[in-house]
Design an enzyme around this catalytic site. Structure first.
Site, PDB file in Angstrom:
ATOM      1  N   PHE A   7       0.822  -1.201   0.000  1.00 30.60           N
ATOM      2  CA  PHE A   7       0.000   0.000   0.000  1.00 30.60           C
ATOM      3  C   PHE A   7       0.856   1.251   0.000  1.00 30.60           C
ATOM      4  O   PHE A   7       1.825   1.360   0.758  1.00 30.60           O
ATOM      5  CB  PHE A   7      -0.892   0.048   1.248  1.00 30.60           C
ATOM      6  CG  PHE A   7      -2.073  -0.875   1.221  1.00 30.60           C
ATOM      7  CD1 PHE A   7      -3.346  -0.392   0.943  1.00 30.60           C
ATOM      8  CD2 PHE A   7      -1.920  -2.226   1.497  1.00 30.60           C
ATOM      9  CE1 PHE A   7      -4.440  -1.239   0.933  1.00 30.60           C
ATOM     10  CE2 PHE A   7      -3.008  -3.087   1.487  1.00 30.60           C
ATOM     11  CZ  PHE A   7      -4.278  -2.596   1.200  1.00 30.60           C
ATOM     12  N   ASP A   8       0.481   2.220  -0.814  1.00 31.86           N
ATOM     13  CA  ASP A   8       0.971   3.581  -0.669  1.00 31.86           C
ATOM     14  C   ASP A   8       0.290   4.156   0.571  1.00 31.86           C
ATOM     15  O   ASP A   8      -0.722   3.617   1.038  1.00 31.86           O
ATOM     16  CB  ASP A   8       0.593   4.368  -1.938  1.00 31.86           C
ATOM     17  CG  ASP A   8       0.903   5.841  -1.825  1.00 31.86           C
ATOM     18  OD1 ASP A   8       2.023   6.185  -1.429  1.00 31.86           O
ATOM     19  OD2 ASP A   8       0.010   6.648  -2.137  1.00 31.86           O
ATOM     20  N   LEU A   9       0.799   5.259   1.094  1.00 35.52           N
ATOM     21  CA  LEU A   9       0.187   5.867   2.281  1.00 35.52           C
ATOM     22  C   LEU A   9      -0.694   7.061   1.927  1.00 35.52           C
ATOM     23  O   LEU A   9      -1.918   6.989   2.038  1.00 35.52           O
ATOM     24  CB  LEU A   9       1.266   6.291   3.280  1.00 35.52           C
ATOM     25  CG  LEU A   9       0.769   6.958   4.575  1.00 35.52           C
ATOM     26  CD1 LEU A   9      -0.202   6.053   5.328  1.00 35.52           C
ATOM     27  CD2 LEU A   9       1.944   7.350   5.464  1.00 35.52           C
TER      28      LEU A   9
END
Length: 217
Positions: A7-9
């Site tokens: 996941f990107d944040l």
């Protein structure tokens, strides 16, 4: 079947727009650039900061890194607190972490990323967390993703998928041969995820949860 979900944040797990936009304007103020419209400041969400100052404002590399320091002057005190999980994201991460390895791959400095996840009560959902260094190294998304894979022990990229809201997430994953999920609820301009070649695109957290669940089966 996917066993590793990266996941990107910013713009994917959490809406950090307020803190990023205000801190970017704080930095621009120090260079005499005042009251930028929101649509311009939104471009700072996702890409490495120094690259954004150079690309969008024509800063030299030296000016860009000076601007990053001004940005962090505000961000480390106020900006890091100005965020919230997207509705439903906490439940998604908790449920998915019971089925697969949930990882974080962000261009945000790792120290800030871990603080945000801890504040939002989801730090324990992540098996591996990789972000940038404060000295500006490891900001390239492909490097971040490769570092996550290394910490996981080098699994096949066919077993992993990158989830993000900007082209940098998609292109970084493609550089290492990984499939991608683009999320429209983040900060990408219209058409960016399609142009970058995302393998799947979802519009809501609920859609993302269903897709991730199906990819686990």
């Amino acid at each position: 079947m996917k066993r590793f979900f990266l996941f990107d944040l910013d713009g994917t797990v959490a809406d950090n727009g307020e803190g990023i936009l205000k801190s970017a304007q704080y930095a621009l103020d120090s260079f005499g650039i005042f009251q930028e419209p929101e649509e311009k400041l939104r471009r700072f969400v996702g890409p490495p900061l120094h690259e954004s100052f150079m690309e969008f404002y024509g800063f030299s590399q030296e000016q860009a890194f000076a601007a990053v320091e001004k940005y962090r002057e505000r961000y480390r005190v106020k900006g890091v607190l100005e965020n919230h999980l997207y509705p439903g994201m906490g439940g998604l991460l908790e449920e998915l972490s019971q089925k697969a390895a949930v990882c974080l791959a962000t261009s945000k400095p790792q120290v800030f990323a871990e603080k945000i996840l801890e504040m939002q009560g989801v730090l324990s959902c992540f098996q591996v967390i990789v972000g940038a260094e404060l000295d500006g190294s490891r900001t390239d998304k492909a490097e971040v993703i490769a570092a996550v894979l290394e910490k996981l022990g080098g699994p096949s990229v066919d077993e992993a998928v990158m989830i993000g809201d900007r082209k940098h997430d998609i292109l970084g994953a493609k550089a290492v041969g990984m499939e991608t999920i683009g999320v429209r609820y983040g900060f990408a301009p219209a058409g960016e995820l399609e142009d970058a070649g995302a393998d799947w695109i979802v519009s809501t957290v609920a859609e993302l949860g269903k897709l991730c669940g199906s990819l686990c089966e």
